[in-house]
Design a protein around this motif. Sequence first.
Motif, PDB file in Angstrom:
ATOM      1  N   LYS A 154       5.520  -1.605  27.156  1.00 12.06           N
ATOM      2  CA  LYS A 154       4.394  -2.150  27.414  1.00 12.06           C
ATOM      3  C   LYS A 154       3.394  -1.476  28.584  1.00 12.06           C
ATOM      4  CE  LYS A 154       2.878  -6.258  29.495  1.00 12.06           C
ATOM      5  NZ  LYS A 154       3.052  -7.679  30.116  1.00 12.06           N
TER       6      LYS A 154
ATOM      7  N   LEU B 159       1.766   1.156  26.278  1.00 14.41           N
ATOM      8  CA  LEU B 159       0.575   0.740  25.458  1.00 14.41           C
ATOM      9  C   LEU B 159      -0.426   0.240  26.218  1.00 14.41           C
ATOM     10  CD1 LEU B 159       2.861  -1.624  23.120  1.00 14.41           C
ATOM     11  CD2 LEU B 159       1.820   0.548  22.498  1.00 14.41           C
ATOM     12  N   GLY B 160      -0.271  -0.307  27.479  1.00 11.07           N
ATOM     13  CA  GLY B 160      -1.554  -0.564  28.573  1.00 11.07           C
ATOM     14  C   GLY B 160      -2.198   0.514  28.700  1.00 11.07           C
TER      15      GLY B 160
ATOM     16  N   LEU C 107      -2.508   3.538  26.945  1.00 13.77           N
ATOM     17  CA  LEU C 107      -3.273   3.674  25.750  1.00 13.77           C
ATOM     18  C   LEU C 107      -4.298   2.759  25.133  1.00 13.77           C
ATOM     19  CD1 LEU C 107      -3.138   5.546  23.352  1.00 13.77           C
ATOM     20  CD2 LEU C 107      -1.395   4.233  22.024  1.00 13.77           C
ATOM     21  N   LEU C 108      -4.142   1.432  25.504  1.00 20.36           N
ATOM     22  CA  LEU C 108      -5.220   0.748  25.080  1.00 20.36           C
ATOM     23  C   LEU C 108      -6.552   0.813  26.114  1.00 20.36           C
ATOM     24  CD1 LEU C 108      -6.142  -1.830  23.394  1.00 20.36           C
ATOM     25  CD2 LEU C 108      -5.121  -3.353  25.104  1.00 20.36           C
ATOM     26  N   ARG C 109      -6.238   0.780  27.509  1.00 22.31           N
ATOM     27  CA  ARG C 109      -7.168   1.262  28.498  1.00 22.31           C
ATOM     28  C   ARG C 109      -7.846   2.538  27.960  1.00 22.31           C
ATOM     29  NH1 ARG C 109      -4.833   1.624  33.962  1.00 22.31           N
ATOM     30  NH2 ARG C 109      -3.297   0.222  33.176  1.00 22.31           N
TER      31      ARG C 109
ATOM     32  N   ILE D 191      -8.338   3.891  25.200  1.00 24.79           N
ATOM     33  CA  ILE D 191      -9.269   3.737  23.882  1.00 24.79           C
ATOM     34  C   ILE D 191     -10.257   2.782  23.975  1.00 24.79           C
ATOM     35  CG2 ILE D 191      -9.194   2.345  21.512  1.00 24.79           C
ATOM     36  CD1 ILE D 191      -5.997   3.413  21.226  1.00 24.79           C
ATOM     37  N   ILE D 192     -10.084   1.685  24.879  1.00 26.54           N
ATOM     38  CA  ILE D 192     -11.337   0.854  25.246  1.00 26.54           C
ATOM     39  C   ILE D 192     -12.516   1.407  25.950  1.00 26.54           C
ATOM     40  CG2 ILE D 192     -11.974  -1.195  26.394  1.00 26.54           C
ATOM     41  CD1 ILE D 192      -9.433  -2.634  25.738  1.00 26.54           C
TER      42      ILE D 192
ATOM     43  N   SER E 123     -12.159   8.632  30.350  1.00 32.46           N
ATOM     44  CA  SER E 123     -11.228   7.739  29.645  1.00 32.46           C
ATOM     45  C   SER E 123      -9.853   8.009  30.025  1.00 32.46           C
ATOM     46  CB  SER E 123     -11.416   7.948  28.325  1.00 32.46           C
ATOM     47  OG  SER E 123     -12.862   7.603  27.900  1.00 32.46           O
TER      48      SER E 123
ATOM     49  N   ALA F   1      -7.573   5.821  32.456  1.00 31.12           N
ATOM     50  CA  ALA F   1      -6.116   4.995  31.688  1.00 31.12           C
ATOM     51  C   ALA F   1      -5.197   5.226  33.017  1.00 31.12           C
ATOM     52  CB  ALA F   1      -5.996   5.968  30.800  1.00 31.12           C
TER      53      ALA F   1
END
Length: 176
Positions: free
Chosen positions: A6, A9-10, A12-14, A16-17, A98, A102
């Motif tokens: 988790k 993934l958090g 990585l998602l941050r 990418i967004i 980015s 992140a």
Amino acid sequence: MLKDFKPILGILLRFIIIYLVLLFGYQFYLNSFKAQGLDPFSRVIADHVMFIQNKLGYPTLLYDDIANDQVYFYVKKEYVTRMVEGCNAVSVIILFVSFIFAFYKGAKTFVFLAVSLLALYVMNVFRIVGLNIVTRDYQEYNKMAHDYLFPAIIYGSVIILWLVWIKFFALKNENS
């Protein structure tokens, strides 16, 4: 099992967004200046390069090529190089920002980013100055300097700043 991943993934998602938002924002910025030639940020960089080269004894003039979105550097009355949007290092800076966000760590994230972006800006200006001088006075090294040496300077600077962020800020224990 997913619970173990988790945090990763958090991050990585941050990343990418933020990357996509900045990338689309930058593309919108570029599109808004399409009819005016080189975008204003790239033009400011070209002006700073010209200023520094003039101070270093390399008399420089800039000539706009609006139709082709570029500015030509004339150094010591010779066409040396041209400044295009890709020379402004914004794509590298978007990636850098980015990554830093992140691993967001509150207010120190903004302070680190401000100092880092200033350092990257200065580094990029001097990178272009160096390339112009090499191209003007040492033509036989132009390809190596443009394709390998000067990109290594800007990418190397980004990597060093990333490592500093991770080692001294992002992974530092808040209780220590």
